[in-house]
Scaffold this motif. Structure first.
Motif, PDB file in Angstrom:
ATOM      1  N   LEU A  20       3.561  13.506  11.376  1.00  0.00           N
ATOM      2  CA  LEU A  20       4.463  12.693  10.573  1.00  0.00           C
ATOM      3  C   LEU A  20       4.535  11.261  11.107  1.00  0.00           C
ATOM      4  O   LEU A  20       4.591  10.283  10.343  1.00  0.00           O
ATOM      5  CB  LEU A  20       5.865  13.327  10.563  1.00  0.00           C
ATOM      6  N   VAL A  21       4.524  11.126  12.423  1.00  0.00           N
ATOM      7  CA  VAL A  21       4.560   9.787  13.019  1.00  0.00           C
ATOM      8  C   VAL A  21       3.290   9.024  12.678  1.00  0.00           C
ATOM      9  O   VAL A  21       3.332   7.829  12.330  1.00  0.00           O
ATOM     10  CB  VAL A  21       4.746   9.894  14.545  1.00  0.00           C
ATOM     11  N   VAL A  22       2.184   9.685  12.752  1.00  0.00           N
ATOM     12  CA  VAL A  22       0.911   9.030  12.408  1.00  0.00           C
ATOM     13  C   VAL A  22       0.904   8.623  10.938  1.00  0.00           C
ATOM     14  O   VAL A  22       0.464   7.512  10.577  1.00  0.00           O
ATOM     15  CB  VAL A  22      -0.275   9.965  12.737  1.00  0.00           C
TER      16      VAL A  22
ATOM     17  N   VAL B 206      -4.042  -8.788   4.434  1.00  0.00           N
ATOM     18  CA  VAL B 206      -3.767  -9.544   5.645  1.00  0.00           C
ATOM     19  C   VAL B 206      -3.914  -8.605   6.847  1.00  0.00           C
ATOM     20  O   VAL B 206      -3.903  -7.370   6.705  1.00  0.00           O
ATOM     21  CB  VAL B 206      -2.349 -10.162   5.610  1.00  0.00           C
ATOM     22  N   VAL B 207      -4.026  -9.206   8.019  1.00  0.00           N
ATOM     23  CA  VAL B 207      -4.149  -8.410   9.246  1.00  0.00           C
ATOM     24  C   VAL B 207      -2.745  -7.983   9.674  1.00  0.00           C
ATOM     25  O   VAL B 207      -1.890  -8.843   9.942  1.00  0.00           O
ATOM     26  CB  VAL B 207      -4.826  -9.227  10.366  1.00  0.00           C
ATOM     27  N   PRO B 208      -2.485  -6.706   9.698  1.00  0.00           N
ATOM     28  CA  PRO B 208      -1.131  -6.256  10.043  1.00  0.00           C
ATOM     29  C   PRO B 208      -0.786  -6.569  11.495  1.00  0.00           C
ATOM     30  O   PRO B 208      -1.653  -6.534  12.377  1.00  0.00           O
ATOM     31  CB  PRO B 208      -1.193  -4.748   9.790  1.00  0.00           C
ATOM     32  N   PHE B 209       0.461  -6.901  11.704  1.00  0.00           N
ATOM     33  CA  PHE B 209       1.036  -7.198  12.999  1.00  0.00           C
ATOM     34  C   PHE B 209       0.446  -8.445  13.661  1.00  0.00           C
ATOM     35  O   PHE B 209       0.811  -8.781  14.781  1.00  0.00           O
ATOM     36  CB  PHE B 209       0.881  -5.999  13.961  1.00  0.00           C
ATOM     37  N   VAL B 210      -0.476  -9.108  12.948  1.00  0.00           N
ATOM     38  CA  VAL B 210      -1.065 -10.356  13.446  1.00  0.00           C
ATOM     39  C   VAL B 210      -0.741 -11.511  12.512  1.00  0.00           C
ATOM     40  O   VAL B 210      -0.332 -12.602  12.944  1.00  0.00           O
ATOM     41  CB  VAL B 210      -2.588 -10.213  13.642  1.00  0.00           C
TER      42      VAL B 210
ATOM     43  N   LEU C  65       3.028   2.253   7.142  1.00  0.00           N
ATOM     44  CA  LEU C  65       3.543   0.947   7.534  1.00  0.00           C
ATOM     45  C   LEU C  65       2.420  -0.076   7.659  1.00  0.00           C
ATOM     46  O   LEU C  65       2.555  -1.228   7.244  1.00  0.00           O
ATOM     47  CB  LEU C  65       4.293   1.073   8.864  1.00  0.00           C
ATOM     48  N   THR C  66       1.288   0.391   8.199  1.00  0.00           N
ATOM     49  CA  THR C  66       0.140  -0.509   8.334  1.00  0.00           C
ATOM     50  C   THR C  66      -0.395  -0.933   6.974  1.00  0.00           C
ATOM     51  O   THR C  66      -0.712  -2.108   6.745  1.00  0.00           O
ATOM     52  CB  THR C  66      -0.970   0.179   9.150  1.00  0.00           C
ATOM     53  N   LEU C  67      -0.477   0.034   6.078  1.00  0.00           N
ATOM     54  CA  LEU C  67      -0.933  -0.308   4.725  1.00  0.00           C
ATOM     55  C   LEU C  67       0.047  -1.257   4.045  1.00  0.00           C
ATOM     56  O   LEU C  67      -0.368  -2.180   3.330  1.00  0.00           O
ATOM     57  CB  LEU C  67      -1.078   0.975   3.888  1.00  0.00           C
TER      58      LEU C  67
END
Length: 297
Positions: free
Chosen positions: A9-11, A51-55, A17-19
């Protein structure tokens, strides 16, 4: 089993979230400024983008449509030291999202302050009367200064309008009195002009009427004289063609005598001697003349 489910579930949450941070949708007539690690990277256009996530980080969406901003009335001093209150409306459009984001902190506030200062400079060189009648000139000067100043901010000023120019109440009262006096003056002048034109037209009508009457009398007199001339000529020709004797002339004269006597001013008559002689001959020829003479003798 339970631990594996939790990890799964965490994965899945991390993937979602990344998507979500990777796939971005930019609405129509909007633009997004992308920062990568705190520096400008690119500008997003309308549609689906990655876009690049978290960047990469997307700042607030910028509206690319033409916008209208109305500013509060601002007191401005004219050249003749009178304070007027002016409302302005600015029509502008963002043309470069990068410059609108990094060149100015708040372009709306900047445009307002620039409008106020420019308006004071422009109005300060005009008298009140010229200010009230030169809106197009003021709009043109404001637009030129604003468009030049906001160009480096990625903003184009399309139009500047003055909603209202309100002079002080005392000046408004004086202007209203002057306008009423001017209206009364124009009304008086128009009434006088109307009376003048009426009198002129009446005089012209009487003049033309008199001329026409005189022409009519003249033509009537001419026609009457021509008729009398023709009648005399006809009678004269008839008399000469008929070769009348003195007795006929005397008889005609006797027929005319009643008409001559009708005139009140005809007190003295002059009878030609030829007519007297003709009347004598006519009397001698009357029937019973010889018998009366014999009886008298």
């Amino acid at each position: 089993m339970t631990a594996g489910l939790i990890v799964l579930l965490v994965v899945a949450g991390l993937v979602l979230l990344t998507l979500a941070r990777t796939i971005r949708i930019v609405p129509q007539a909007r633009a997004g400024v992308v920062e990568r690690l705190g520096r400008y990277s690119r500008t997003l256009t309308p549609g689906l983008t990655l876009v690049v996530p978290f960047v990469d980080r997307i700042r607030d969406m910028i509206d690319m449509r033409e916008q209208v901003v109305s500013f509060d009335p601002q007191p401005v001093i004219t050249e003749d030291n009178l304070v007027v209150s002016i409302d302005t409306v600015i029509y502008f459009q963002v043309t470069d999202p990068k410059s609108a984001t990094y060149e100015i902190a708040n372009y709306i506030q900047a445009i307002e302050q620039l409008t106020v200062t420019t308006l004071r400079n422009v109005i300060g060189g005009m008298a009140l009367e010229k200010t009230l009648t030169s809106r197009d000139e003021i709009n043109g000067q404001l637009r030129g200064v604003l468009d030049e100043a906001t160009g480096k901010w990625g903003i184009r000023v399309n139009r500047v309008e003055l909603k209202a120019i309100d002079p002080p109440p005392s000046i408004q009262d004086s202007m209203e009195k002057q306008m009423r006096a001017d209206r009364d003056k124009r009304a008086t002048i128009l009434a006088a002009e109307g009376v003048k034109q009426s009198q002129i037209l009446t005089a012209q009508g009487e003049k033309e009427s008199s001329i026409l009457r005189a022409e009519g009398q003249k033509q009537a007199a001419i026609l009457q004289a021509e008729g009398q001339s023709q009648a005399i000529d006809t009678v004269f020709r008839a008399i000469h063609e008929g070769n009348p004797d003195p007795q006929l002339l005397a008889y005609s004269y006797l027929q005319v005598l009643p008409q001559i006597a009708q005139g009140e001013a005809n007190k003295d008559w002059i009878i030609p001697s030829e007519v007297t002689q003709a009347l004598g001959r006519l009397t001698d020829r009357l029937p019973g003349r010889d018998e009366r003479q014999e009886e008298e003798s």
